[in-house]
Scaffold this active site. Sequence first.
Site, PDB file in Angstrom:
ATOM      1  N   ARG A 342       0.827  -1.213   0.000  1.00  0.00           N
ATOM      2  CA  ARG A 342       0.000   0.000   0.000  1.00  0.00           C
ATOM      3  C   ARG A 342       0.858   1.259   0.000  1.00  0.00           C
ATOM      4  O   ARG A 342       0.379   2.331  -0.343  1.00  0.00           O
ATOM      5  CB  ARG A 342      -0.954   0.001   1.198  1.00  0.00           C
ATOM      6  N   SER A 345       2.009   1.352  -4.448  1.00  0.00           N
ATOM      7  CA  SER A 345       1.137   1.420  -5.620  1.00  0.00           C
ATOM      8  C   SER A 345       0.284   2.680  -5.659  1.00  0.00           C
ATOM      9  O   SER A 345       0.364   3.464  -6.622  1.00  0.00           O
ATOM     10  CB  SER A 345       0.263   0.169  -5.679  1.00  0.00           C
ATOM     11  N   VAL A 464      -9.126   2.101  -2.359  1.00  0.00           N
ATOM     12  CA  VAL A 464      -8.595   0.739  -2.389  1.00  0.00           C
ATOM     13  C   VAL A 464      -7.362   0.570  -1.495  1.00  0.00           C
ATOM     14  O   VAL A 464      -6.765   1.539  -1.042  1.00  0.00           O
ATOM     15  CB  VAL A 464      -8.265   0.303  -3.836  1.00  0.00           C
ATOM     16  N   GLU A 465      -6.991  -0.706  -1.282  1.00  0.00           N
ATOM     17  CA  GLU A 465      -5.860  -1.117  -0.437  1.00  0.00           C
ATOM     18  C   GLU A 465      -5.941  -0.485   0.950  1.00  0.00           C
ATOM     19  O   GLU A 465      -4.973   0.045   1.480  1.00  0.00           O
ATOM     20  CB  GLU A 465      -4.529  -0.792  -1.122  1.00  0.00           C
ATOM     21  N   GLY A 466      -7.119  -0.552   1.541  1.00  0.00           N
ATOM     22  CA  GLY A 466      -7.365   0.024   2.861  1.00  0.00           C
ATOM     23  C   GLY A 466      -8.032   1.374   2.707  1.00  0.00           C
ATOM     24  O   GLY A 466      -7.359   2.367   2.464  1.00  0.00           O
TER      25      GLY A 466
END
Length: 777
Positions: A342, A345, A464-466
Amino acid sequence: TGLLHVIGWILLLPLWLIFLIIAIVFNIDKLRRKFLTERLWKIARKIMPPMSQTEKEALEAGGVWWEGDLFKGQPDWHKLHGISMPTLRQEEQDFLDNQVMTLCHMIDDWHIMYERHDLSPEMWAYIKKERFFAMAIPKKYGGLEFSTTMHMRVINQLASCSMSAAVDVMVPNSLGPAELLMHYGSEEQRQQYLPKLASGEHIPCFALTSAEVGSDAAGMRDHGIICYGDYQGEQVLGMRVTWNKRYITLAPIATLLGLAIKLYDPDHLLGDEEDLGITVCLVPTSHPGVETGRRHFPVYHAFLNGPTQGKDVFMPLDFIIGGKENVGNGWRMLMESLSVGRGTSLPSLVIAGMKLFYRTTGAYAKIREQFNVSIGKFEGVADKMGEIAGLTYLANATAWMTVAGIDLGKKPSLCSAISKYHTTEIARIVGNNAMDIHAGRGVQAGPRNCVLNNFMALPVGITVEGANILTRNLIIFGQGAIRCHPYVYQEMQALNDPDEQQSLLKFDTLMTQHFNYIIGNIARCFLHGLGVGRFMTKTPIRGILKPYYQRLSRLSAALALCADISMSLLGGDLKRKESISARLGDILSYLFMASAAVKYYQTYEHDDHDLCHVQWCLQYCIYQTQEALMGLFDNFPRRFVAHALRFIIFPFGRRYHLPSDKLTHQLADIMMRPSPFRERITQYCYIDSRADSATGRVEQAFKKMIELEPLLKKIKQAIKQGKMMSGLDMSQRLDNAMTAGIINENERQSLEAFEAMRLDALQVDDFDADYFKVKQP
């Protein structure tokens, strides 16, 4: 005076007596253990729930780096300056200059997003041929084995011209089958899959998020049941799996599916346990029962994102990454991979957008005139531009330091959470400002628009991703408090020790050290508040930035004290007091970002442009840290403690302010002038040089205006002095300038050509009505 002095000491005598009693109790082991430690230990053992394996794995995911120093209240600035930052290898730079640049030249983002809704076949072929999916795969398996810093630069460059292309390339190099195989797969699995992933023969995706479970990955309902079944004509031990995943990038075209499920063994075919925990599998999408192919439509972007389902799909245990030995280890695998991924990206994506906003907004604000003045000269516009410049510098430094830490082998999970949350939130501010300045030109979609597509993609980074709300309110401080604190995690381990005698002895030792630590932080905070900080902070440099180090040290001590008091008084309730936790996380985050800006400046210092940007960033972060502390005091449930903390940390009230208008406008002015700094801050941002491209039009008009600026000023000055008439348009104005002898014929031709270029750069797209008619099948 002497009498007042005596009265003061008499009034303080009760406090001294209390302190003396506490000191005696704490320094005599038997007294301390009998009257204090045993009681606290018993209370803590009762209220402290046993730490589950999933909680333990989540806490231990990744490592602690510079953020740990900031959390403890005594940052060693010499240590920060001594960190050696990675640089790109020659082969990485060559790949950027050649393969990445070639791919950027192939991109037509309007065609990708609004007409084809996908990359062109030529782009897909080139991505596979040049092994863009293999940046993280080792060379021995056919990969490129690039650094994380290189991964960030590739995504920066691609995302600046097409967010869709960048996401398609990014995901296989972030959380995905390749990374999980490299860290947890068996050698047989690596040999089977990694070469095909590197060559593009296999296209991977990873399915974690399900229809009912997003951030709470541990609560997923996708499951598998251990059983015997038929596989390739034989009865083998395996699992019957059911899943319903969504938001999975590359799922519509993937040939290899990474799949996270919960595994159960009700018939005890593997052992005594029934609930085996989260397990990660690797499934060819050609396997019977695997459903892929349908697509989502994420904010009109064309990266291939979609759902995948399966019901009662039998798979052998060999499909588990790492085989049977990794049954139930999926949570640890996911936490370790997500904690680092995270930080690479999503920051890479949004920083590309920020660099593009910086470059194009500065150029546009220069060539766009109102009242015969570039709009960037109006203070309202300059306020927005200066914020774009300062926040772009800050976000870039934050992401750069986080990614560099990953390349240094630190696995900084907390830094990654800070970077992901704050860079994406900063991008939202920068994007809004850029759209405000571009105004009507920014909202008209079309091939000429150079900011809209990146602006539309900002919710992807936020989500996204948390998701950002979760990351700020629960993860940053929730994970940081335990991982970074010098004693808390050890105290938790001591309390969970089944040997009560050993548990008590360990807890006693740690509690004593912890108490001394709190007293030290109280003293540091108060002395800093009285202005003694300049004598307490050792800085690696002298000069204009030295006071900033002292202020950051002061605020670091404040964080250490507030974190300890909050955890001590609120205990487990701090999980539910999310707004308190979020503010503590903000304090740590802004301290980290300020440190990153300092480190970035120290590493790449070039001229006064860098200096004014780092000053803006430090003033911004220090002010935001102060306001987070004030918000904590205003909302802390123990009001007496809140007032005491406010007095200890800020005995004279608020001290820090946002950057001044003068400094902010200075940053805005730099945006509107060619300079080495402008090139550095937008490095790895693709600016198409073609005259008919969105960025090329604006950039060429900007450069031409700078070149002809002396002539343009000469004409404006002549009009102001009454030497010539203005005219209704540029053509008439040039005629008047020629008649008055202000310019010659060659200069007129240059100015006419520039005016045509400028007007073309300001133009927006329009379409025939037939373009929007629904095409009949």
